[in-house]
Scaffold this motif. Sequence first.
Motif, mmCIF file in Angstrom:
data_model
loop_
_atom_site.group_PDB
_atom_site.id
_atom_site.type_symbol
_atom_site.label_atom_id
_atom_site.label_comp_id
_atom_site.label_asym_id
_atom_site.label_seq_id
_atom_site.Cartn_x
_atom_site.Cartn_y
_atom_site.Cartn_z
ATOM 1 N N VAL A 4 0.836 -1.199 0.000
ATOM 2 C CA VAL A 4 0.000 0.000 0.000
ATOM 3 C C VAL A 4 0.866 1.243 0.000
ATOM 4 C CG1 VAL A 4 -1.689 1.316 1.325
ATOM 5 C CG2 VAL A 4 -1.947 -1.147 1.111
ATOM 6 N N ARG A 5 1.867 1.240 0.875
ATOM 7 C CA ARG A 5 2.751 2.392 0.950
ATOM 8 C C ARG A 5 3.555 2.535 -0.335
ATOM 9 N NH1 ARG A 5 3.220 4.831 5.720
ATOM 10 N NH2 ARG A 5 5.206 5.738 5.112
ATOM 11 N N ASP A 6 4.012 1.390 -0.897
ATOM 12 C CA ASP A 6 4.786 1.469 -2.135
ATOM 13 C C ASP A 6 3.939 2.006 -3.278
ATOM 14 O OD1 ASP A 6 6.903 0.453 -0.759
ATOM 15 O OD2 ASP A 6 6.705 -1.594 -1.514
ATOM 16 N N ASP A 7 2.664 1.557 -3.336
ATOM 17 C CA ASP A 7 1.779 2.044 -4.395
ATOM 18 C C ASP A 7 1.571 3.553 -4.274
ATOM 19 O OD1 ASP A 7 1.512 -0.519 -5.263
ATOM 20 O OD2 ASP A 7 -0.526 -0.820 -4.501
ATOM 21 N N PHE A 8 1.363 4.021 -3.069
ATOM 22 C CA PHE A 8 1.113 5.450 -2.889
ATOM 23 C C PHE A 8 2.382 6.250 -3.141
ATOM 24 C CE2 PHE A 8 -0.004 9.383 -0.713
ATOM 25 C CZ PHE A 8 -1.298 9.572 -1.175
ATOM 26 N N ASP A 9 3.524 5.743 -2.696
ATOM 27 C CA ASP A 9 4.799 6.397 -2.995
ATOM 28 C C ASP A 9 4.984 6.555 -4.500
ATOM 29 O OD1 ASP A 9 5.553 6.736 -0.371
ATOM 30 O OD2 ASP A 9 6.726 4.890 -0.286
ATOM 31 N N ALA A 10 4.687 5.484 -5.231
ATOM 32 C CA ALA A 10 4.857 5.519 -6.687
ATOM 33 C C ALA A 10 3.902 6.527 -7.316
ATOM 34 C CB ALA A 10 4.623 4.126 -7.267
ATOM 35 N N LEU A 11 2.673 6.577 -6.791
ATOM 36 C CA LEU A 11 1.686 7.537 -7.317
ATOM 37 C C LEU A 11 2.187 8.969 -7.138
ATOM 38 C CD1 LEU A 11 -2.131 7.415 -6.560
ATOM 39 C CD2 LEU A 11 -0.851 9.511 -6.218
ATOM 40 N N LEU A 12 2.678 9.292 -5.936
ATOM 41 C CA LEU A 12 3.182 10.643 -5.700
ATOM 42 C C LEU A 12 4.397 10.946 -6.563
ATOM 43 C CD1 LEU A 12 2.961 11.094 -1.808
ATOM 44 C CD2 LEU A 12 1.454 12.059 -3.539
ATOM 45 N N ALA A 13 5.305 10.005 -6.641
ATOM 46 C CA ALA A 13 6.536 10.243 -7.403
ATOM 47 C C ALA A 13 6.236 10.472 -8.882
ATOM 48 C CB ALA A 13 7.483 9.062 -7.225
ATOM 49 N N ALA A 14 5.253 9.742 -9.405
ATOM 50 C CA ALA A 14 4.903 9.868 -10.825
ATOM 51 C C ALA A 14 3.928 11.016 -11.078
ATOM 52 C CB ALA A 14 4.306 8.562 -11.324
ATOM 53 N N ARG A 15 3.486 11.683 -10.015
ATOM 54 C CA ARG A 15 2.477 12.752 -10.138
ATOM 55 C C ARG A 15 1.250 12.213 -10.862
ATOM 56 N NH1 ARG A 15 5.411 14.720 -6.272
ATOM 57 N NH2 ARG A 15 6.715 16.525 -6.745
ATOM 58 N N ALA A 16 0.865 10.954 -10.530
ATOM 59 C CA ALA A 16 -0.139 10.220 -11.290
ATOM 60 C C ALA A 16 -1.553 10.501 -10.802
ATOM 61 C CB ALA A 16 0.154 8.731 -11.230
ATOM 62 N N VAL A 17 -1.935 11.774 -10.866
ATOM 63 C CA VAL A 17 -3.299 12.193 -10.528
ATOM 64 C C VAL A 17 -3.879 12.878 -11.760
ATOM 65 C CG1 VAL A 17 -4.744 13.585 -9.023
ATOM 66 C CG2 VAL A 17 -2.702 12.485 -8.103
ATOM 67 N N SER A 18 -5.094 12.467 -12.137
ATOM 68 C CA SER A 18 -5.720 13.016 -13.342
ATOM 69 C C SER A 18 -6.888 13.916 -12.964
ATOM 70 C CB SER A 18 -6.222 11.889 -14.247
ATOM 71 O OG SER A 18 -5.167 11.022 -14.603
ATOM 72 N N PRO A 19 -7.031 15.053 -13.634
ATOM 73 C CA PRO A 19 -8.173 15.925 -13.345
ATOM 74 C C PRO A 19 -9.390 15.569 -14.191
ATOM 75 C CG PRO A 19 -6.665 17.041 -14.823
ATOM 76 C CD PRO A 19 -6.060 15.687 -14.532
ATOM 77 N N VAL A 20 -10.568 15.768 -13.612
ATOM 78 C CA VAL A 20 -11.812 15.830 -14.358
ATOM 79 C C VAL A 20 -12.426 17.188 -14.056
ATOM 80 C CG1 VAL A 20 -12.238 13.356 -14.457
ATOM 81 C CG2 VAL A 20 -13.032 14.651 -12.483
ATOM 82 N N PHE A 21 -13.388 17.585 -14.864
ATOM 83 C CA PHE A 21 -13.906 18.943 -14.753
ATOM 84 C C PHE A 21 -15.432 18.930 -14.734
ATOM 85 C CE2 PHE A 21 -9.734 19.134 -16.599
ATOM 86 C CZ PHE A 21 -9.142 20.226 -15.994
ATOM 87 N N GLN A 22 -16.003 19.791 -13.877
ATOM 88 C CA GLN A 22 -17.456 19.928 -13.796
ATOM 89 C C GLN A 22 -17.816 21.393 -14.033
ATOM 90 O OE1 GLN A 22 -19.323 18.991 -9.982
ATOM 91 N NE2 GLN A 22 -21.129 18.196 -11.046
ATOM 92 N N PRO A 23 -18.840 21.633 -14.844
ATOM 93 C CA PRO A 23 -19.198 23.035 -15.126
ATOM 94 C C PRO A 23 -19.844 23.727 -13.924
ATOM 95 C CG PRO A 23 -20.767 21.545 -16.156
ATOM 96 C CD PRO A 23 -19.660 20.692 -15.618
ATOM 97 N N ILE A 24 -19.547 25.008 -13.795
ATOM 98 C CA ILE A 24 -20.236 25.907 -12.877
ATOM 99 C C ILE A 24 -20.996 26.893 -13.749
ATOM 100 C CG2 ILE A 24 -19.911 27.741 -11.174
ATOM 101 C CD1 ILE A 24 -17.472 26.179 -10.169
ATOM 102 N N VAL A 25 -22.290 27.047 -13.495
ATOM 103 C CA VAL A 25 -23.129 27.771 -14.447
ATOM 104 C C VAL A 25 -23.798 28.975 -13.801
ATOM 105 C CG1 VAL A 25 -23.597 25.605 -15.662
ATOM 106 C CG2 VAL A 25 -25.257 26.473 -14.017
#
Length: 414
Positions: A4-25
């Motif tokens: 678990v820690r290794d997976d999260f370490d790898a995620l942070l190191a790779a900056r592996a977070v993707s954005p999604v977007f929702q409209p504000i109207v």
Amino acid sequence: MSSVRDDFDALLAARAVSPVFQPIVSLRDGRAVGLEALARGPHGTRYESPTSLFAEAARRGVTAELDWICGVNACALVLDTDLRHVPVFVNVDPATFGTPCPIDLLPTYQRALRELDLIIEITERRGGDPAAILRGVTTFRQQGGRIAVDDVGVDPFSLNMISVLAPDVIKLDRSVTQCAGPSWAQTFVINSVQMEAQATGAAVLCEGIETPEHLAAARAMGATLGQGWLFGRPARLPAAVDLSADPIPRVAPYPPSASTPFSAIRGRAPTLPMSPQMLTPLWALLEEMALHTDAVRVLYAAVPATTPLDEQTWLTYSHIAKRGIAVVVFGQASAAPLGAGVHVVPLPDSDPVQGERALVAVGSHFAAAVLARRAEPDLYDAVLTYDRRIVIEALHALVGRLTSLSVDEPGRGV
């Protein structure tokens, strides 16, 4: 556990977070005024959900780093499109303010400040240094950004924030929007938000609009902006956005804080000579407001260490804090004897506030302060003012002296 820690370490190191977007109207014409960037972890992993993602970051003490990754990744995606003119809302945890941008993300962040229309949302996730929040907001606004306070109505912290920061957008939580029937607590939140909006020109946004009934409720509350599944679910960045003609407001922020509460007057209000005994009934006016009404969200007192507060005053402040009001006492030499959420900030003898006495009470539609500076051993120059801008400036002078404190207990927070 190690995986678990290794997976999260790898995620942070790779900056592996993707954005999604929702409209504000705009609720006037139903067209978009901007997009909110929301984070998702790697698809198909235990961290795909933002709840799991940020829960693990909180457990490991790396929420600020994750915040930076989420925000900068969203900015990077928009920078590579023709949507650079579209306002982008980015969530920031209060604890992130005052932390430096990771060096590898800094060039993209600096470019985003130059080229994008950014609006930082201060989220409901609790914690952080109030002084750092205020400094961060001031710096961001000086760089051309705007501020939103998110999830108002969930807890007192958000209401306290709008009283201090004068945000450009105030976002009412979905629990307020979707409430089946009015309650006193929600009515108080709505009235407080509308009074703040009318005083400053901020836009009121209702979150969680999923049905026509929710939309009707949002309009009835006086909201001008909306967000929710009725207008669009979080998704990939669209190729184009048909922007509304209704702009997101840009609120004039409160002025830079004075060096001390009394200096906020700066010749703007006449003072009178008063003995310490004469100050007592003036203080009682504000203490009683905090103790017996819902008008006050923040109560800050500055009393020099040479004048210790008596047990009755500590008891009063303890009762006020138990009502969910942020109570902070500056200048006393030791912690509050009764505890109960009263935060004490000692000041060095060299601090000029040690020569003053101040009581500052602020709510969404109420602001008052007793400000006094010692003129002689037993005499003060003093004033009771209800001028909101003077009161907030005096409050900011004290916020700048706050040490980091928890806002998880009743009565604590900005």
